[in-house]
Enzyme design. Structure first.
Site, PDB file in Angstrom:
ATOM      1  N   GLY A  14      53.636  28.708  25.950  1.00 17.49           N
ATOM      2  CA  GLY A  14      54.689  29.306  26.632  1.00 17.49           C
ATOM      3  C   GLY A  14      54.165  30.628  27.433  1.00 17.49           C
ATOM      4  O   GLY A  14      54.908  31.372  27.816  1.00 17.49           O
ATOM      5  N   LYS A  15      52.922  30.538  27.712  1.00 20.51           N
ATOM      6  CA  LYS A  15      52.261  31.748  28.490  1.00 20.51           C
ATOM      7  C   LYS A  15      52.906  31.660  29.899  1.00 20.51           C
ATOM      8  O   LYS A  15      53.183  32.873  30.498  1.00 20.51           O
ATOM      9  CB  LYS A  15      50.746  31.247  28.835  1.00 20.51           C
ATOM     10  N   HIS A  51      56.633  23.256  36.385  1.00 21.28           N
ATOM     11  CA  HIS A  51      56.521  24.508  36.796  1.00 21.28           C
ATOM     12  C   HIS A  51      57.488  24.898  37.904  1.00 21.28           C
ATOM     13  O   HIS A  51      58.282  25.967  38.070  1.00 21.28           O
ATOM     14  CB  HIS A  51      55.126  24.885  36.933  1.00 21.28           C
ATOM     15  N   GLU A  63      48.145  27.691  46.510  1.00 17.76           N
ATOM     16  CA  GLU A  63      47.223  26.842  45.797  1.00 17.76           C
ATOM     17  C   GLU A  63      45.850  27.394  46.129  1.00 17.76           C
ATOM     18  O   GLU A  63      45.576  26.963  47.163  1.00 17.76           O
ATOM     19  CB  GLU A  63      47.557  25.246  45.804  1.00 17.76           C
TER      20      GLU A  63
END
Length: 175
Positions: A14-15, A51, A63
């Site tokens: 869950g970071k 995400h 990115e």
């Protein structure tokens, strides 16, 4: 005034969600994805899509593993996801896996990143895996990666205003 936060935890703990929650009220976050393009992997594509679906439309995206210029420049808050992939891709880019004795090149990159992190004027939240609590890997390359990951996490943590640990979706402060 900067606010530097490191969020550690195991895989799928869950970071990333915790990092996104920390910055959820900020409309102009720059999401820094360090994972690269794992072309052809449907699993990777599904993870990326998950995400992306959670992020506000107003957030930007870059990115890259070139984090020092981002930390050194003025701008909106950064969410770096994640330092573990940054290290892996940095080792790939320097061809460390084929010659482990060249690890000093990675240590130089870790030092530069830690310095940029400690001096940034931006608010920044980074996610990283805590991989040092398990058994010592039998493979020399994996041992080197684990050791470098520990050095990176320690350096970033000690240069942070706060460090958090996430397990099973719960986030605890580290003091």
């Amino acid at each position: 005034m900067s606010d530097r936060t490191l969020i550690l935890g195991g895989a799928r703990s869950g970071k990333s969600l915790a990092a996104e929650r920390l910055l959820s009220a900020v409309p102009d976050v720059l999401y820094v994805a360090t994972g690269g393009d794992d072309s052809g992997s449907s699993e990777w594509a599904a993870r990326v899509a998950k995400h992306q679906s959670r992020r506000p439309a107003s957030w930007g995206l870059v990115e890259t593993i070139d984090l020092v210029p981002l930390l050194s420049a003025a701008g909106p808050p950064l969410l770096i996801d994640c330092l573990t992939l940054w290290l892996s891709r940095t080792m790939d880019s320097l061809d460390i896996w084929s010659d482990l004795d060249r690890f000093g090149l990675v240590e130089d990159r870790i030092a530069a990143l830690t310095t940029a992190w400690s001096t940034t004027g931006r608010r920044v939240v980074a996610v990283s895996n805590d991989i040092g609590a398990g058994v010592v890997p039998a493979d020399p390359g994996t041992r080197l990666f684990r050791d470098l990951m520990g050095r990176l996490n320690t350096g970033i943590s000690l240069a942070s205003d706060q460090a958090l640990y996430t397990i099973a979706g719960r986030t605890l402060p580290l003091t």
